[in-house]
Design a protein around this motif. Structure first.
Motif, short mmCIF file in Angstrom:
data_model
loop_
_atom_site.label_atom_id
_atom_site.label_comp_id
_atom_site.label_asym_id
_atom_site.label_seq_id
_atom_site.Cartn_x
_atom_site.Cartn_y
_atom_site.Cartn_z
N LEU A 1 -16.32 -14.21 34.92
CA LEU A 1 -17.51 -13.48 35.51
C LEU A 1 -18.75 -13.76 34.40
CD1 LEU A 1 -16.48 -10.24 37.33
CD2 LEU A 1 -16.73 -12.52 38.20
N GLU A 2 -18.43 -13.51 33.27
CA GLU A 2 -19.52 -13.64 32.34
C GLU A 2 -19.81 -15.15 32.23
OE1 GLU A 2 -19.85 -11.55 28.05
OE2 GLU A 2 -18.27 -13.10 27.77
N ALA A 3 -18.61 -16.16 32.07
CA ALA A 3 -19.10 -17.57 32.07
C ALA A 3 -19.75 -18.22 33.24
CB ALA A 3 -18.00 -18.15 31.78
N ASP A 4 -19.74 -17.30 34.36
CA ASP A 4 -20.21 -17.64 35.59
C ASP A 4 -21.73 -17.17 35.86
OD1 ASP A 4 -18.25 -19.47 35.99
OD2 ASP A 4 -17.31 -18.32 37.86
N GLY A 5 -22.02 -16.51 34.90
CA GLY A 5 -23.42 -15.62 34.87
C GLY A 5 -23.58 -14.63 35.89
N LYS A 6 -22.35 -13.87 35.98
CA LYS A 6 -22.06 -12.67 36.74
C LYS A 6 -21.73 -11.55 35.80
CE LYS A 6 -20.80 -15.39 40.62
NZ LYS A 6 -20.33 -16.89 39.84
N GLY A 7 -22.30 -11.32 34.60
CA GLY A 7 -21.91 -10.50 33.76
C GLY A 7 -22.36 -8.94 34.15
N GLU A 8 -23.46 -9.17 35.13
CA GLU A 8 -24.00 -7.84 35.54
C GLU A 8 -23.12 -7.11 36.40
OE1 GLU A 8 -25.08 -10.64 38.59
OE2 GLU A 8 -24.76 -10.64 36.44
N VAL A 9 -22.21 -7.47 37.19
CA VAL A 9 -21.44 -6.93 38.20
C VAL A 9 -20.56 -6.03 37.36
CG1 VAL A 9 -19.67 -7.23 39.90
CG2 VAL A 9 -21.51 -8.99 39.48
N ASN A 10 -20.29 -4.68 37.76
CA ASN A 10 -19.57 -3.64 37.09
C ASN A 10 -18.01 -3.66 37.46
OD1 ASN A 10 -21.92 -2.15 35.88
ND2 ASN A 10 -22.77 -2.51 37.90
N ILE A 11 -17.38 -3.77 36.45
CA ILE A 11 -15.92 -3.83 36.84
C ILE A 11 -15.35 -2.27 36.48
CG2 ILE A 11 -13.44 -4.74 36.10
CD1 ILE A 11 -14.80 -7.39 35.24
N LEU A 12 -14.62 -1.82 37.46
CA LEU A 12 -14.33 -0.50 37.52
C LEU A 12 -12.78 -0.54 37.55
CD1 LEU A 12 -16.54 1.28 40.05
CD2 LEU A 12 -16.91 1.19 37.61
N GLY A 13 -11.99 -0.06 36.67
CA GLY A 13 -10.48 -0.14 36.55
C GLY A 13 -9.67 0.83 37.31
N TYR A 14 -8.42 0.65 37.30
CA TYR A 14 -7.73 1.74 38.08
C TYR A 14 -7.60 1.66 39.48
CZ TYR A 14 -4.51 5.93 38.86
OH TYR A 14 -3.81 6.85 39.06
N ASP A 15 -8.52 2.71 40.22
CA ASP A 15 -8.69 2.74 41.84
C ASP A 15 -7.79 3.47 42.32
OD1 ASP A 15 -10.46 2.61 43.70
OD2 ASP A 15 -10.31 0.34 44.01
N GLN A 16 -7.30 4.44 41.93
CA GLN A 16 -6.15 5.22 42.64
C GLN A 16 -6.06 6.72 42.19
OE1 GLN A 16 -2.33 3.15 43.05
NE2 GLN A 16 -1.55 4.42 44.38
N ASN A 17 -5.07 7.35 42.41
CA ASN A 17 -5.37 8.98 42.26
C ASN A 17 -5.48 9.45 41.03
OD1 ASN A 17 -5.16 8.99 45.19
ND2 ASN A 17 -2.72 9.43 45.03
N ARG A 18 -5.90 10.64 40.84
CA ARG A 18 -6.31 11.08 39.83
C ARG A 18 -5.19 11.39 38.57
NH1 ARG A 18 -10.82 14.88 42.93
NH2 ARG A 18 -11.56 13.15 43.87
N ASP A 19 -4.11 11.92 39.24
CA ASP A 19 -3.02 12.24 38.19
C ASP A 19 -2.79 11.28 37.41
OD1 ASP A 19 -2.14 10.73 40.43
OD2 ASP A 19 0.18 11.34 39.94
N GLY A 20 -3.22 10.00 37.53
CA GLY A 20 -2.50 8.66 36.64
C GLY A 20 -3.64 8.30 35.63
N LEU A 21 -4.78 9.19 35.64
CA LEU A 21 -6.08 8.82 34.86
C LEU A 21 -5.69 8.73 33.29
CD1 LEU A 21 -8.98 10.60 36.55
CD2 LEU A 21 -8.78 8.26 35.79
N LYS A 22 -4.74 9.57 32.97
CA LYS A 22 -4.81 9.45 31.39
C LYS A 22 -4.12 8.33 30.97
CE LYS A 22 -2.84 12.22 27.47
NZ LYS A 22 -2.22 10.96 26.77
N GLU A 23 -2.85 7.87 31.66
CA GLU A 23 -2.12 6.75 31.32
C GLU A 23 -3.09 5.69 31.32
OE1 GLU A 23 1.79 4.23 33.39
OE2 GLU A 23 0.59 5.83 34.45
N TRP A 24 -4.08 5.40 32.52
CA TRP A 24 -4.65 4.24 32.62
C TRP A 24 -5.87 4.17 31.71
CZ3 TRP A 24 -4.76 0.20 35.82
CH2 TRP A 24 -3.41 -0.16 36.74
N VAL A 25 -6.62 5.27 31.48
CA VAL A 25 -8.01 5.16 30.47
C VAL A 25 -7.31 4.98 29.07
CG1 VAL A 25 -9.27 6.36 32.14
CG2 VAL A 25 -8.00 7.59 30.24
N ASP A 26 -6.09 5.42 28.83
CA ASP A 26 -5.70 5.34 27.37
C ASP A 26 -5.30 3.89 27.14
OD1 ASP A 26 -5.48 7.88 26.88
OD2 ASP A 26 -3.40 8.21 26.97
N VAL A 27 -5.02 3.12 28.06
CA VAL A 27 -4.83 1.45 27.88
C VAL A 27 -6.20 0.89 27.95
CG1 VAL A 27 -3.63 -0.55 28.79
CG2 VAL A 27 -2.40 1.79 28.69
#
Length: 500
Positions: free
Chosen positions: A248-274
């Motif tokens: 996206l950066e190379a194609d000039g789309k770096g302003e588009v926001n990438i949000l990771g994970y996208d599932q239930n809150r109980d898995g948050l710690k495992e995901w944000v740690d990575v």
């Protein structure tokens, strides 16, 4: 003599309190209420006369997260149903969601290619091993989905952000070659990144800018029921860090926001740690997306706080929540206030976690969750389908759900459920750029959140889940006002920027 002294003290204290009450009971507010008794974003003009010990004190000097927005999702199912209605009813619904007089939605979501709330399975890249995606096409979206989005854009004065999520990569890129389940093969990571870039270009050509992306909806999967694709935290971070972000950066789309994970809150710690392990892994992640399906009552505040503290300058957005596994009640407002709804976990959750899924009242779940999220660093909250029919579809997998607006497409009838008004209590009055501010709440049975809007006005949302009305004193600096909230009700109290 002792009795005289005590009596004199009491008289003096009463006089001071009465004087202060008369002096300070002058906070000018506008109050809007939705209740089980029948109010629907109704303006309340008569305030309480009761002196209550309960005080809700607004603390604007305490500032927390900045609001990104509130809204719902554009799905093929919703768009298809709108096209089945008369032009009048179609416009009524879109105006209700996107106009200033309506809910004024400011943040939305849509699916990239098909999902369960599509009419059938489809992909934008149907030709196997088309490594350059020369056959990429969004043709499937032109009849229903794109017109709904564009009509909403024409209505919205302030505009709205769109978060786009694929439920799966094209099947030929996956190890099981199927729409459901499986993993993205590493040799197709670059091609899937190109898929996103092509999607952004195709929608931009239609006049639709995409604000954000998630790499996949629900990377843990959904029990292999409908479109899905599995990512571990390490795999998704690798994909974003080394493929999607750089593409996206190379194609000039770096302003588009990438949000990771996208599932239930109980898995948050495992995901944000990575995801936010170090500067390299964090670089292309602009935030984290979450869903609410782990419990019908628990907001998971500790998980939300952990995610915020791990990446305090990143977005934390609830991208999906709905009354799932239910055929919606039709023109029966009372059902939405009763603890009769059940979700997927009521029947299917493992025994040791079934306690998280008792029966619940749909309005309670929405109000509790949004207030709880705002009080724990979440900056955006997006509902799922905006419109469904009386069956809770259409849905190719027959995964029935409720939506704030239910229609009978055959009879051309529209039903605005109490969930619509519940969403509007937040989306209409808490605007993008608002700052969540502090609240000192001594009314233990009331749930409260507050935000200061860019125009200086303050929106205070109060939820009374109980079966009795409640009186309280709302206080800001030296000013206050007595307020009464009905039984089973949600209120938005607006404190204008300039007190009159």
């Amino acid at each position: 003599m002792k009795i005289f002294k005590c009596s004199l003290v009491v008289i003096l204290m009463f006089a001071v309190m009465s004087c202060n009450s008369e002096k300070n009971d002058n906070l000018k507010v506008e109050v809007y209420e939705t209740s089980a008794s029948g109010n629907k974003l109704t303006k309340i003009t008569e305030h309480s006369e009761v002196d209550s010990a309960a005080v809700i004190k607004i603390l604007p000097e305490q500032k927390f997260q900045t609001i990104t927005g509130f809204g719902g999702s554009f799905t093929e199912s919703s768009a298809y149903l709108l096209n089945k209605l008369s032009e009048k009813n179609r416009d009524t619904i879109l105006q209700a969601y996107f106009s200033e007089d309506g809910a004024n939605y400011s943040l939305t979501r849509t699916h990239i290619a098909s999902c369960d709330f599509s009419l059938n399975n489809y992909t934008y890249a149907p030709v196997p091993d088309d490594m350059e995606l020369k056959n990429f096409s969004i043709e499937e979206d032109r009849e229903d989905l794109i017109p709904m989005i564009k009509d909403a854009m024409a209505i919205s004065k302030d505009g709205f952000g769109i978060i786009a999520s694929p439920w799966t990569a094209p099947p030929w890129m996956k190890d099981n070659k199927a729409y459901v389940g499986g993993k993205l093969l590493p040799e197709y990571y670059n091609v899937f990144a190109l898929y996103f870039s092509k999607y952004l270009d195709a929608y931009k050509a239609e006049g639709i800018d995409i604000w954000g992306l998630t790499p996949v909806n629900e990377p843990h999967g959904n029990g292999n029921n409908w479109e899905s694709m599995h990512f571990s935290p390490e795999e998704e971070t690798d994909f974003v860090q080394n493929h999607l972000g750089p593409k996206l950066e190379a194609d000039g789309k770096g302003e588009v926001n990438i949000l990771g994970y996208d599932q239930n809150r109980d898995g948050l710690k495992e995901w944000v740690d990575v995801m936010f392990k170090d500067e390299a892994s964090s670089k292309y992640f602009d935030g984290t997306a979450i869903h609410w399906y782990e419990s019908t009552y628990d907001v998971f505040p500790k998980a939300l706080q952990y995610a915020h503290n791990k990446a305090p300058n990143k977005y934390l957005i609830e991208t999906e929540g709905c009354i799932d596994s239910e055929v919606p009640a039709w023109k029966d407002d009372s059902w939405y206030w009763k603890k009769e709804a059940t979700d997927w976990g009521y029947d299917w959750r493992e025994d040791e976690k079934k306690y998280l899924h008792p029966k619940y009242a749909p309005v309670n779940r929405y109000a509790r969750d949004i207030i709880g999220c705002l009080n724990n660093w979440v900056d955006g909250w997006v509902d799922w389908n905006m419109v469904l029919n009386r069956q809770g579809g259409p849905n190719w997998f027959e995964n029935w759900c409720a939506a704030p607006v239910i229609v009978d497409e055959e009879a051309d009838e529209v039903y605005f459920t109490p969930l619509y008004y519940t969403m509007a209590h937040f989306s209409k009055y808490i605007r993008p750029g608002a700052e969540v501010i502090g609240v000192d709440n001594s009314a233990e049975t009331l749930q409260v959140t507050a935000a200061k809007n860019p125009d200086g006005s303050i929106a205070v949302v109060v939820f009374n889940e109980g079966k009795e009305p409640k009186d309280f004193m709302l206080s800001l600096t030296e000013d206050s006002v007595k307020v009464s909230i009905s039984a089973q009700a949600i209120q938005t109290i607006i404190i204008p920027s300039k007190l009159k």
